[in-house]
Scaffold this motif. Structure first.
Motif, short mmCIF file in Angstrom:
data_model
loop_
_atom_site.label_atom_id
_atom_site.label_comp_id
_atom_site.label_asym_id
_atom_site.label_seq_id
_atom_site.Cartn_x
_atom_site.Cartn_y
_atom_site.Cartn_z
N LEU A 84 26.65 -10.52 43.15
CA LEU A 84 27.30 -10.78 41.66
C LEU A 84 27.63 -9.42 41.16
N THR A 85 28.89 -9.37 40.35
CA THR A 85 29.22 -8.13 39.71
C THR A 85 28.33 -8.16 38.36
N TYR A 86 27.85 -6.85 38.31
CA TYR A 86 26.84 -6.89 36.92
C TYR A 86 27.23 -5.66 36.13
N TYR A 87 26.82 -5.52 35.01
CA TYR A 87 27.12 -4.40 34.20
C TYR A 87 25.97 -3.82 33.36
N ALA A 88 25.95 -2.74 32.84
CA ALA A 88 24.88 -2.01 31.85
C ALA A 88 25.24 -2.51 30.43
N GLY A 103 13.73 0.81 25.25
CA GLY A 103 12.47 0.98 26.19
C GLY A 103 12.16 0.26 27.45
N GLY A 104 13.18 -0.52 27.54
CA GLY A 104 13.13 -1.50 29.21
C GLY A 104 14.18 -1.36 29.84
N ARG A 105 14.61 -2.68 30.05
CA ARG A 105 15.90 -2.64 31.20
C ARG A 105 16.67 -3.86 30.70
N GLY A 106 18.02 -3.84 31.03
CA GLY A 106 18.91 -4.69 30.59
C GLY A 106 19.95 -4.94 31.77
N VAL A 107 20.59 -6.18 31.91
CA VAL A 107 21.86 -6.22 32.78
C VAL A 107 22.54 -7.52 32.07
N TYR A 108 23.74 -7.28 32.38
CA TYR A 108 24.58 -8.61 32.22
C TYR A 108 25.46 -9.09 33.45
N PHE A 109 25.99 -10.23 33.28
CA PHE A 109 26.62 -10.75 34.54
C PHE A 109 26.97 -12.28 33.87
N MET A 110 28.09 -12.58 34.67
CA MET A 110 28.65 -13.90 34.49
C MET A 110 28.21 -15.00 35.00
N ASP A 111 28.27 -16.26 34.43
CA ASP A 111 27.86 -17.48 35.00
C ASP A 111 29.12 -18.28 35.76
#
Length: 134
Positions: A84-88, A103-111
């Motif tokens: 999957l293509t993912y983004y910050a 202070g954590g981590r995150g990622v965005y992606f499409m369903d």
């Protein structure tokens, strides 16, 4: 009784495909089909009820999920395994990256229906951002 979100309806081209996609990424179970809905319940009791509607009627939404560090690692591994293509970022300007906000981590992606999905390990505002960062 305090007010809590119990469920929300998520529009999809194919309710089963979208429910199974999200459940797989997040390590959740797909519930039994109930009428026109295929449910996926989160740990805090909120159910996402996926409903098939014509693609031209889908209004794209954003869904964010708070996960533990271990759950993030597992979900991110499944995102990468699927290619999957993912983004910050939510605007897709930082492909192939994750963020370290709050202070954590995150990622965005499409369903599969085109909804923006986000997984984060810290709630927004839970950790001060370093000077000069937003």
């Amino acid at each position: 009784m305090s007010v809590e979100l119990n469920h929300t309806i998520v529009h999809a081209r194919d309710n089963r495909e979208s429910a199974e996609f999200l459940a797989h990424i997040l390590g959740l179970e797909v519930g039994a089909e109930w009428g026109p809905f295929v449910p996926v319940a989160t740990a805090n009791g909120v159910t996402l009820d996926f409903a098939s509607i014509p693609p031209e009627s889908i209004t794209l939404q954003h869904y964010a999920f708070l996960v533990s560090d271990d759950e993030f690692d597992a979900a991110f591994e499944r995102i990468e395994e699927r290619g999957l293509t993912y983004y910050a970022d939510p605007h897709g300007k930082q492909p192939g990256e994750i963020n370290h906000h709050h202070g954590g981590r995150g990622v965005y992606f499409m369903d599969p229906a085109g909804h923006g999905m986000e997984i984060i390990t810290r709630p927004y505002g839970s950790h001060p951002e370093p000077a000069g960062r937003s």
